[in-house]
Design an enzyme around this catalytic site. Structure first.
Site, short mmCIF file in Angstrom:
data_model
loop_
_atom_site.label_atom_id
_atom_site.label_comp_id
_atom_site.label_asym_id
_atom_site.label_seq_id
_atom_site.Cartn_x
_atom_site.Cartn_y
_atom_site.Cartn_z
N ASP A 45 2.03 27.90 -51.61
CA ASP A 45 1.89 27.88 -50.16
C ASP A 45 2.68 26.72 -49.57
O ASP A 45 2.88 25.69 -50.24
CB ASP A 45 0.42 27.73 -49.77
N TYR A 73 -4.16 22.59 -61.10
CA TYR A 73 -4.09 22.08 -59.72
C TYR A 73 -4.99 20.86 -59.58
O TYR A 73 -6.06 20.76 -60.19
CB TYR A 73 -4.59 23.14 -58.73
N ASP A 87 -7.60 26.78 -45.75
CA ASP A 87 -6.99 25.48 -46.00
C ASP A 87 -6.82 24.75 -44.67
O ASP A 87 -7.25 25.25 -43.61
CB ASP A 87 -5.66 25.61 -46.76
N ARG A 183 -7.89 28.27 -52.77
CA ARG A 183 -8.52 28.35 -51.45
C ARG A 183 -9.79 29.19 -51.50
O ARG A 183 -10.79 28.88 -50.85
CB ARG A 183 -7.54 28.95 -50.43
#
Length: 311
Positions: A45, A73, A87, A183
């Site tokens: 993203d 992550y 987000d 997310r």
């Protein structure tokens, strides 16, 4: 009209900065190395940073072959609010109180431990998931509601890095299967805890075998150009997870013409597995991906220019 040969072919890893799309990164790499044939694997993203694998020249043909089954992550979950995009890029659409105990490290650790395992996860409304040929984010921007089906994903590990009680955030290290939306993890966790949550920061720390240590920045690439890309090229055989079968000079012409060659021996000993794929290497470059049939190897893909970086 035939495509001109690429000046060189390689896989590299870029540390994507925030604010750029993955396609923007491709455009930057094209300019830096002077090559039009550039692509990427595993979209990030715009707000996310970290590992993005990029193919240059004939290495673009490898992007669809990369499994990169596990992704890592470091994410920051902000408690107390849910957003339209799950987000910090979206608008706050709901808020909730955050109980003090949720801001204690011991509670955060126990809640994260419960996440580990397989889960049926619904992607975010703003995502690249396609439903009947329509991207979810296109429908969301048009104010339409798409029914997004849950997908089975695996959370291999979820560990607490820190809690910031003042900011009401958890910083978390995640090891997840390909296709997992961080997310969605934050959104679902917030709903389950009754406090709501969204991702405020996200950094990909690894993609398959490729970690941040292997990455170059766009600034470094702009300065160092093609020479730096060649110096920092990923080992294509290792990134693909394939055993190496070195070619002798007498075999090169047969390989380039797609003629079968003996299975032979692998670089680190032993023979290719029946039906297994191998990376054919000559002069430090990947020149083909072949498969064993009987006592011989047969061609699946050839890279006449050679993809650099085999070690």
């Amino acid at each position: 009209m035939s495509r001109r040969p690429s000046a060189f072919s390689a896989l590299i890893a870029v540390d994507k900065p925030a604010g750029l799309t993955s396609h923007d990164v491709v455009s930057h790499v094209r300019r830096a190395v002077g090559e039009r044939r550039v692509g990427h694997a595993g979209t990030l993203d715009p707000a996310a940073t970290g590992v993005l694998v990029v193919g240059i020249g004939q290495a673009t043909k490898l992007l669809g072959l990369l499994t990169l089954d596990r992704k890592g992550y470091r994410a920051t979950f902000r408690l107390g609010a849910e957003t339209t995009t799950d987000d910090a890029e979206g608008e706050v659409c709901a808020t909730a109180d955050v109980s003090p105990e949720l801001l204690e490290a011991s509670r955060a650790k126990s809640e994260l431990a419960r996440l580990v395992g397989e889960v049926d996860q619904v992607p975010p409304r703003f995502s690249a998931v396609s439903v009947n040929g329509r991207r979810a984010y296109d429908a969301a921007r048009a104010g339409e509601e798409l029914e997004l089906a849950a997908r089975r994903v695996t959370i291999h590990d979820a560990r607490l890095v820190s809690v910031d009680a003042e900011e009401r955030t958890w910083t978390v290290d995640l090891d997840v299967s390909k296709g997992t939306y961080v997310r969605s993890i934050a959104r679902d966790l917030g709903r389950e805890l009754g406090c709501l949550a969204h991702v405020s920061e996200l950094r990909r720390t690894f993609s398959g075998p490729v970690s941040l240590d292997a990455c170059v920045s766009l600034g470094e690439l702009a300065e160092g150009g093609a020479e730096l890309a060649r110096e920092r090229a990923l080992d294509p055989a290792a990134t693909l997870g394939l055993p190496v079968r070195d070619l002798c000079l007498d075999e090169v012409a047969d390989v380039m013409n797609g003629r079968r060659i003996p299975a032979g021996e692998l670089r680190w000993g032993g023979s290719p597995e029946p039906g297994g794929r191998v990376a054919l290497v000559f002069g430090g470059a990947l020149v083909g991906i072949w498969r064993r049939e009987g006592a011989r190897l047969v061609c699946e893909s050839n890279f006449p220019q050679g993809i650099e970086g085999v070690r």
